[in-house]
Scaffold this motif. Sequence first.
Motif, short mmCIF file in Angstrom:
data_model
loop_
_atom_site.label_atom_id
_atom_site.label_comp_id
_atom_site.label_asym_id
_atom_site.label_seq_id
_atom_site.Cartn_x
_atom_site.Cartn_y
_atom_site.Cartn_z
N ASP A 5 0.83 -1.32 0.06
CA ASP A 5 -0.12 0.19 0.15
C ASP A 5 0.85 1.19 0.21
N THR A 6 2.10 1.07 0.26
CA THR A 6 3.24 2.27 0.13
C THR A 6 3.16 3.03 -1.22
N PRO A 7 2.60 4.50 -1.15
CA PRO A 7 2.75 5.07 -2.55
C PRO A 7 4.13 5.27 -2.90
N LEU A 8 4.36 5.77 -4.19
CA LEU A 8 5.81 5.96 -4.54
C LEU A 8 5.93 7.52 -4.08
N GLU A 9 7.06 7.59 -3.39
CA GLU A 9 7.61 8.85 -2.95
C GLU A 9 8.17 9.74 -3.99
N GLU A 202 9.51 -3.00 -9.42
CA GLU A 202 10.08 -3.32 -10.78
C GLU A 202 11.24 -2.19 -11.26
N LEU A 203 10.83 -0.91 -10.86
CA LEU A 203 11.60 0.14 -11.41
C LEU A 203 12.39 0.85 -10.33
N VAL A 204 11.69 0.89 -8.99
CA VAL A 204 12.38 1.51 -7.91
C VAL A 204 12.55 0.67 -6.58
N LEU A 205 13.73 0.83 -6.07
CA LEU A 205 14.14 -0.05 -5.05
C LEU A 205 13.33 0.43 -3.64
N GLY A 206 12.89 -0.42 -2.90
CA GLY A 206 12.05 -0.16 -1.53
C GLY A 206 10.56 -0.40 -1.75
N ASN A 226 14.11 4.44 -2.95
CA ASN A 226 13.88 5.53 -4.04
C ASN A 226 14.93 5.61 -5.09
N GLY A 227 16.14 4.63 -4.92
CA GLY A 227 16.90 4.67 -6.00
C GLY A 227 16.79 3.57 -6.94
N THR A 228 17.54 3.42 -8.03
CA THR A 228 17.47 2.48 -8.97
C THR A 228 18.72 2.16 -9.74
N MET A 429 21.24 5.04 -9.39
CA MET A 429 20.64 6.69 -9.31
C MET A 429 20.16 6.82 -8.11
N PRO A 430 20.69 7.44 -7.18
CA PRO A 430 20.03 7.48 -5.56
C PRO A 430 18.92 8.51 -5.72
N GLY A 431 18.06 8.36 -4.91
CA GLY A 431 17.08 9.19 -4.41
C GLY A 431 17.57 10.54 -3.97
#
Length: 446
Positions: A5-9, A202-206, A226-228, A429-431
């Motif tokens: 349920d965690t929305p993308l930050e 699949e795209l963003v870590l966490g 939020n990195g990838t 690519m870090p957040g």
Amino acid sequence: MAPSDTPLELEDIQSGVLRPRPSPYAATYIALRIDEPRAGRELIRRLGPVVTSAAAPQRPGRDTWVSVALSFEGLKALGVPQASLESFAWEFRQGMAARATALADVGESAPERWEKPLGTSDVHLVLVGVAPDEARLEAAVGRGREAFADLAGVTPVWRQDCRAPPDHKEPFGFRDGISHPAIEGSGIPGTNPDDPPLRAGELVLGYVDELGGVGPPPQPDILGRNGTYVVFRKLHQRVAEFRRYLRSNASGPADEELLAAKMMGRWRSGAPLALCPLHDDPELGADDARNNAFLYKADDAIGYKTPPGSHCRRANPRDAAVAGVVRLHRMIRRGTAYGPLLPDGVLDDDGADRGLMFAFVGAHLKRQFEFVQSEWINGGEFLGLGEAKDPVVGASGDGVYSIPRRPVPRRMRGLSQFVVTRGGEYCFMPGLRALRWLSELESGQR
């Protein structure tokens, strides 16, 4: 809140991860070497305000941005602690050059033949600038250059300028950049209405991925979340050789275009063979609402329309027999042409360097980029094609390409290697919060 349920930050994710590129656009890749950790951390601090988040509001200039990515050697050069370094994916820690065999970067594409310093330990940080035109790109990249202009411990070592023209044609003459998956929570639609959005992990870590879990991001959490991972590859295209092959194996101009489409899976306009198998349809190719709205298996399991071995069908089999695992290998690809285009009709190589700067964005280097490269592009077992390789971008020029046709298949022999790897790197690519953390490593946060 449950992970699912965690929305993308979005405010913490770099815009270059999620945001579609403008049309047309210009892009620049600048590689830097960090010679002194303190200078490197100061560079990260200065670049912080230059990097835009994916949550940036709609406004003029939103189609212009700069992204920051770091290689494993770059993280080491910044002084990231060993425990954190060891928490990154194994493939990332090895680096692209060390993964050459798995990627089929052999022979002419082998790392020892790459354009230096690509593939060496001197590529630490990559700045990527994107803008609708060269003037706005130069302004954006200029802000990035100001960040390291007076830093004695940071050295620019490489630059590649690229562009995507209004027709989005790459050097072989095909419309590019058509197929993009939707990502849950991004607010950005995909290009195939029959393809449900991918889980954000699949795209963003966490975040939860297609397997239903959350892969362990690099540690501490502020660094990885939020990195990838980003893959950069410079791919030289032998355009004259590709044209000569078509000419020598076709019965005439119309057959040349058909053969090219059968090798790619699309006509040069971007119109898919799945929707118009007998002739090109430029209007369809230019229609972003229709040119990717199709599947394969329902009416083309054998491949009379789109050959199973064609480039587009290999790179994204959609609903093929391997549909149960296709979504585990989906990724975002972005290709931008570099170098002068070879004039239409020219069959002799003019010696110019031209091709694509390829970028992959995803959370799983091994099962996304590396799997597709090794198993789908440079292997054929997944579709019963044996050892046959991709006819356009495959690593070997000694194979046979079979085009399903009644009453007997059309077999193309003597394929050349039309695409040669000139270099590349695996990056992280870090957040935006991670960028601040990296810049403050001296402040006791190690």
